[in-house]
Design an enzyme around this catalytic site. Structure first.
Site, PDB file in Angstrom:
ATOM      1  N   GLU A  49       5.819 -15.631 -14.696  1.00  0.00           N
ATOM      2  CA  GLU A  49       5.754 -13.983 -14.996  1.00  0.00           C
ATOM      3  C   GLU A  49       5.125 -12.999 -14.265  1.00  0.00           C
ATOM      4  OE1 GLU A  49       1.381 -14.665 -17.218  1.00  0.00           O
ATOM      5  OE2 GLU A  49       1.920 -13.433 -18.171  1.00  0.00           O
ATOM      6  N   GLY A  69      -3.893 -10.465 -21.483  1.00  0.00           N
ATOM      7  CA  GLY A  69      -4.995 -10.049 -21.739  1.00  0.00           C
ATOM      8  C   GLY A  69      -6.266 -10.601 -21.139  1.00  0.00           C
TER       9      GLY A  69
END
Ligand SMILES: *[C@@H]1O[C@H](CO)[C@@H](O)[C@H](O)[C@H]1NC(C)=O
Ligand SMILES: *[C@@H]1O[C@H](CO)[C@@H](O)[C@H](O)[C@H]1NC(C)=O
Ligand SMILES: *[C@@H]1O[C@H](CO)[C@@H](O)[C@H](O)[C@H]1NC(C)=O
Ligand SMILES: *[C@@H]1O[C@H](CO)[C@@H](O)[C@H](O)[C@H]1NC(C)=O
Length: 372
Positions: free
Chosen positions: A186, A228
């Site tokens: 990521e 998030g």
């Protein structure tokens, strides 16, 4: 915001510590980059494609589902099949936001995953010409929301991915897989995205800067990515030696080698960080939390069980004499900052320099791009 394009390039991605990725993707890896300001995530996913297949026509399509902790978006890309020197410009044809929360929230309602995916997948069948469907790859990459579910209940996380895979296989596309990408991936994708969009990989050193040490002309941007459930920091440090192996990535892109530092802080995305803060501050109250981080007049009720349902709040979990608590905003910046700083433990560091919680951080270097 400045980035609105979606592009890709293909490259070999030598990642000794990520052999899983190699298995997943085949020989040549296409990295599809997505950068969306509106949904505030970088969506960049690796798609395995076989490069040597002869192609009857000159446009190819690819479908990527970016399964974030709070929502999923489907992106359709299109690019010329004849890629000059393995690179090509990809255009984002469309973005489709799935109605509903992130896929991890479907753990208790697996049967609803089909419906969840339907609208955007049907849209994809309409956008991609029918003759291209069979060769159009579909890939789903999930991030920290699913990493947390996997920590809580690995079988359930597998079930969610299996249900997603079953559902996506029902379409006449070339389904390539649905999996949880690692924090390193990521971070790497975020860094590649920003530098690709800024043209940092392909820029030629300018004649003015053509000194014996031409590096200064080729500086990359660091990437900060606030999600998030997790947050990533990725950049090329000045000192190539990275003290902690798990924070080191090595790429070869466009004929250049990059040694990149990355870390993904699970539980420090904005939603999970707030949960941590609430779980910390609710201790010792009578069920009413006067919270300086919410504006005055704000009131809401939360279930203690919901607060404690995330692995991120485990360290603050206590038996409380109430099942629900009320938050009352008081709006005080300094107090809010004090409260939030307590989530970052800077009291120990096994390396020469740390960010927090004992995580290695080399001295910051260069400019950074941020995605929220
Ligand atoms: C592709 O490679 C050839 C030969 O190395 C070069 O002449 C050409 O400019 C390259 N094309 C692009 C778009 O980089
Ligand atoms: C909890 O304490 C606050 C004062 O800090 C008070 O205003 C509130 O009524 C109390 N709530 C309960 C449920 O006892
Ligand atoms: C709290 O939990 C109850 C039942 O356990 C549920 O009905 C209610 O919707 C929950 N409230 C919130 C704010 O999530
Ligand atoms: C910070 O981490 C150290 C080592 O794990 C621990 O002993 C200490 O209690 C932590 N401090 C806080 C405030 O959590």
């Amino acid at each position: 915001m400045m980035f609105s394009q979606q592009r890709f390039f293909s490259t070999d991605l030598p990642r000794p510590e990520e052999s899983e990725l190699k298995n997943f993707c085949s020989r040549n890896i296409l990295i599809i980059l997505g950068f969306s300001c509106i949904i505030a995530v970088i969506a960049l996913i690796a798609v395995g494609l076989t490069q040597n297949k002869p192609l009857p026509e000159n446009v190819k399509y690819g479908i990527v589902l970016d399964a974030g902790s709070s929502h999923t978006s489907l992106y359709i890309y299109k690019w010329p099949a004849e890629k000059e020197n393995d690179t090509g410009v990809v255009h984002q044809v469309t973005e489709c936001k799935l109605k509903g929360p992130g896929i991890s929230r479907y753990a208790q309602k697996l049967s609803e995953i089909d419906i969840y995916l339907t609208a955007c997948m049907v849209r994809a069948t309409q956008v991609v010409p029918k003759s291209r469907h069979q060769e159009t790859p579909v890939y789903l990459g999930a991030t920290a929301g699913m990493r947390l579910l996997r920590i809580e209940n690995e079988q359930l996380a597998d079930k969610v991915l299996a249900a997603v895979a079953r559902s996506l296989s029902n379409y006449h596309f070339d389904f390539q897989g649905a999996r949880i990408i690692t924090g390193q991936e990521e971070g790497a994708y975020g860094w590649i995205t920003i530098n690709y969009l800024l043209g940092k990989f392909t820029q030629k050193p300018s004649w003015l800067n053509l000194k014996p040490n031409e590096d200064s002309a080729l500086e990359t941007y660091g990437a900060l990515d606030l999600g998030g459930a997790s947050t990533q920091i990725t950049f090329v440090p000045q000192d190539k030696k990275i003290e902690s192996p798990s924070n080191a990535l090595h790429f070869r892109l466009y004929g250049r080698d990059y040694s990149v530092y990355t870390h993904s802080f699970l539980c420090y995305g904005k939603d999970q960080a707030l949960r941590q803060k609430l779980a910390k501050d609710i201790q010792g109250t009578n069920g009413t939390l006067r919270d300086p981080c919410f504006h005055p007049g704000y009131e809401t009720v939360m279930n203690v069980s919901d607060l404690y349902s995330s692995p991120c709040t485990k360290r603050y979990e206590r038996t409380l004499p109430f099942d629900q608590f009320q938050i009352q905003g008081t709006g005080n910046y300094q107090q809010c900052q004090q409260s939030i700083l307590q989530l970052f433990n800077t009291s120990y560091c096994p390396y020469s320099h740390c960010s927090f919680n004992g995580i290695f951080l080399p001295p910051l270097h260069g400019d950074f791009g941020v995605s929220l």
